[in-house]
Design an enzyme around this catalytic site. Structure first.
Site, PDB file in Angstrom:
ATOM      1  N   TYR A  65     -19.406   2.602  19.501  1.00 55.21           N
ATOM      2  CA  TYR A  65     -18.995   1.357  20.160  1.00 55.21           C
ATOM      3  C   TYR A  65     -17.885   1.598  21.174  1.00 55.21           C
ATOM      4  O   TYR A  65     -16.973   2.383  20.943  1.00 55.21           O
ATOM      5  CB  TYR A  65     -18.490   0.358  19.111  1.00 55.21           C
ATOM      6  CG  TYR A  65     -19.566  -0.153  18.188  1.00 55.21           C
ATOM      7  CD1 TYR A  65     -20.661  -0.855  18.695  1.00 55.21           C
ATOM      8  CD2 TYR A  65     -19.490   0.064  16.816  1.00 55.21           C
ATOM      9  CE1 TYR A  65     -21.656  -1.333  17.847  1.00 55.21           C
ATOM     10  CE2 TYR A  65     -20.479  -0.417  15.964  1.00 55.21           C
ATOM     11  CZ  TYR A  65     -21.557  -1.106  16.476  1.00 55.21           C
ATOM     12  OH  TYR A  65     -22.525  -1.574  15.635  1.00 55.21           O
TER      13      TYR A  65
ATOM     14  N   LYS B 235      -2.287  -1.370 -11.066  1.00 55.17           N
ATOM     15  CA  LYS B 235      -2.626  -2.583 -10.301  1.00 55.17           C
ATOM     16  C   LYS B 235      -3.662  -2.252  -9.233  1.00 55.17           C
ATOM     17  O   LYS B 235      -3.874  -1.077  -8.904  1.00 55.17           O
ATOM     18  CB  LYS B 235      -1.346  -3.138  -9.663  1.00 55.17           C
ATOM     19  CG  LYS B 235      -0.706  -2.197  -8.656  1.00 55.17           C
ATOM     20  CD  LYS B 235       0.702  -2.642  -8.281  1.00 55.17           C
ATOM     21  CE  LYS B 235       1.321  -1.653  -7.316  1.00 55.17           C
ATOM     22  NZ  LYS B 235       2.758  -1.888  -7.116  1.00 55.17           N
TER      23      LYS B 235
HETATM   24  C1  LIG Z   1       3.433  -0.693  -7.293  1.00 56.28           C
HETATM   25  C2  LIG Z   1       4.698  -0.601  -8.059  1.00 56.28           C
HETATM   26  C3  LIG Z   1       5.109   0.611  -8.600  1.00 56.28           C
HETATM   27  C4  LIG Z   1       4.393   1.941  -8.339  1.00 56.28           C
HETATM   28  O1  LIG Z   1       4.789   2.411  -7.068  1.00 56.28           O
HETATM   29  P1  LIG Z   1       4.300   3.826  -6.479  1.00 56.28           P
HETATM   30  O2  LIG Z   1       5.090   3.981  -5.238  1.00 56.28           O
HETATM   31  O3  LIG Z   1       2.828   3.682  -6.200  1.00 56.28           O
HETATM   32  O4  LIG Z   1       4.600   4.852  -7.487  1.00 56.28           O
HETATM   33  C5  LIG Z   1       6.241   0.622  -9.410  1.00 56.28           C
HETATM   34  N1  LIG Z   1       6.936  -0.516  -9.637  1.00 56.28           N
HETATM   35  C6  LIG Z   1       6.576  -1.713  -9.114  1.00 56.28           C
HETATM   36  C7  LIG Z   1       7.398  -2.921  -9.411  1.00 56.28           C
HETATM   37  C8  LIG Z   1       5.451  -1.792  -8.292  1.00 56.28           C
HETATM   38  O5  LIG Z   1       5.124  -2.968  -7.753  1.00 56.28           O
END
Ligand SMILES: *Cc1c(COP(=O)(O)O)cnc(C)c1O
Length: 370
Positions: free
Chosen positions: A264, A41
C-alpha cells in the site's frame, strides 16, 4: 457420508515456552530476594492467561496480579486457586464479587474502604486488603502525607484486615535518580506508619525496580515483563530466556522487475529484479504496522531478510533476493523470537514491548511448550 475434512495449520502462531517462563520467574525471585506476585494482567501480556496461570500455579507464587475481575474470574475458572490481587482501583460494581470470592483489592480511598467493609460485614467475613500509596505514579493510591490519618480511620472498619502496603514506580527504567528517591520515600512511609511489621506484605517493584534497585524494605515483588523474557533494563537481558516466538510461513515467492511498487502507498519501489516472499502475518495478527519503512527484518532459513513496504493486515512482503539457500513457499518465518529480539521489533516500530505482546490478536494460535 462421514468425510473427515483436512485441517490446515495456522498461518501465524505464537510458540510459548513455559519452561523459559519458569526460569525467568526464578531470576525474579533471586534478584528481588522477595516473595512474588506474578503479574498476569492483559491475558498474561498476550501469552494466554489460563495456560500461564496454570503453569505458574505450582511455582510458589503468593499472588497473581490482574487488572480486573474478568481476569480474576478466568483464573478461578481455569481451576487455579492461587490468591488474586487486583492491581488498580476497583469500581463499586466490581466490589461485591471481589468480596464474595475473597480476591484482594488495593485501596486508594476511604470510600472504597467503607464499601468493602460493609460488603464484608454483610457476608460475615474479614476481607484482606492492601493499601496503595502514591509515591509518584499519579494513577491511584493514597497521597503519602494523608496515610497516618487514613490508618486511624481504617482502624474503625472491623471487617477489613490491612494486609499490605503497595506503591508503584513510574520510571524505574528511565530515571534512576527519581526512582532511588522513591524507594527512600516508600521506606520513610513505612517507618512513619510503625515500621515493617505494620504490613505483612510490602511491595513497590515491577521488573525494572527489582532488577535495578535495592528494595530491602520490601518483601514482595511484582514482576511482569521480565517473566515474559524481556528486561526493561537492557543490562539484565542476558539473564532472561525468550518465551514467545511469533511465527508464520511464506505463502508465495515471486520475482518482480525493477521499478515495481510493493504494498500500500507504493512506499517501496524495487530498484532491481527482486525476489519477494509474501509472509502470512500482518498487523491483524498484532505485528506492528509502524515498523513499515523502519528497517524491520524477519528470520527465514537461518538469516535475516528486510521487510519491503508497508505491513498489511494479513500479509507482509520480504526481500529474499540475496538468500543463499532458496526461500520457498511453506518456509517457517520468525517475526520475533530467539533470533530476532522482540525489543528490536518494538524499538523500530516506535512502541514498547508491553504493547507488542498485548497487541498479539486472538487470531494467532498460542502453542505451548513445557
Ligand atoms: C503492570 C504492573 C506491574 C508489572 O510491571 P512490569 O514492568 O511489566 O514488570 C507491576 N505493578 C503494577 C501495579 C502494575 O500495574
Amino acid at each position: 457420508m462421514n468425510e473427515v475434512l483436512p485441517i490446515s495449520p495456522p498461518r501465524a502462531w505464537a510458540e510459548i515456552d513455559l519452561a523459559a517462563m519458569k526460569r525467568n520467574l526464578a531470576v525474579a525471585r533471586k534478584a528481588s530476594g522477595c516473595a512474588l506476585m506474578a503479574v498476569v494482567k492483559a491475558g498474561a501480556y498476550g501469552h494466554g492467561l489460563e495456560d500461564v496461570a496454570k503453569a505458574l500455579s505450582t511455582e510458589d507464587i503468593v499472588f497473581f496480579g490482574v487488572a480486573n475481575v474478568g481476569e480474576a474470574r478466568r483464573i478461578r475458572e481455569a481451576g487455579v486457586d492461587t490468591r488474586i490481587y487486583l492491581l488498580g482501583a476497583t469500581w463499586s460494581e466490581e466490589r461485591p464479587e471481589i468480596v464474595a470470592r475473597d480476591w484482594t483489592p488495593c485501596i486508594s480511598s476511604l470510600t472504597e474502604a467503607a464499601q468493602f467493609d460493609a460488603l464484608a460485614a454483610a457476608a460475615g467475613k474479614v476481607l484482606k486488603v492492601h493499601l496503595a500509596v502514591d509515591t509518584g505514579m499519579g494513577r491511584g493510591g493514597f497521597v503519602a502525607d494523608h496515610l497516618p490519618e487514613v490508618m486511624r480511620e481504617l482502624a474503625a472498619l472491623p471487617n477489613l484486615e490491612i494486609e499490605g502496603l503497595g506503591s508503584h514506580l513510574p520510571s524505574a527504567d528511565e530515571d534512576e535518580e527519581f526512582t532511588r528517591r522513591q524507594f527512600d520515600h516508600y521506606r520513610a512511609v513505612i517507618s512513619e506508619l510503625g515500621g515493617p511489621d505494620t504490613f505483612k506484605w510490602r511491595h513497590l517493584s515491577n521488573s525494572a525496580g527489582l532488577l535495578g534497585y535495592d528494595g530491602t524494605v520490601c518483601n514482595l515483588a511484582r514482576p511482569g515483563l521480565m517473566l515474559y523474557g524481556v528486561s526493561p533494563l537492557p543490562g539484565h537481558q542476558e539473564k532472561l530466556s525468550t518465551v514467545m516466538s511469533l511465527k508464520s510461513r511464506v505463502t508465495l515467492v515471486r520475482t518482480l522487475p525493477a521499478g515495481h511498487g510493493v504494498s500500500y502507498g507504493r512506499q517501496f519501489v524495487t530498484t532491481r529484479p527482486t525476489k519477494v516472499a509474501t509472509v502470512g502475518v500482518g498487523y491483524g495478527d498484532g505485528y506492528p504496522r509502524h515498523i513499515s519503512g523502519k528497517g524491520g527484518e524477519v528470520w527465514i532459513r537461518g538469516r535475516r531478510f528486510p521487510i519491503l513496504g508497508r505491513v498489511t493486515m494479513d500479509q507482509t512482503m520480504v526481500d529474499v533476493t540475496d538468500a543463499d539457500d532458496d526461500v520457498r513457499e511453506g518456509d517457517e518465518v520468525e517475526m520475533f523470537g530467539p533470533n530476532l529480539p522482540v525489543a528490536e521489533v518494538a524499538e523500530k516500530a516506535g512502541v514498547i514491548v508491553w504493547e507488542v505482546f498485548t497487541g498479539i490478536t486472538p487470531r494467532v494460535k498460542r502453542c505451548y511448550k513445557e
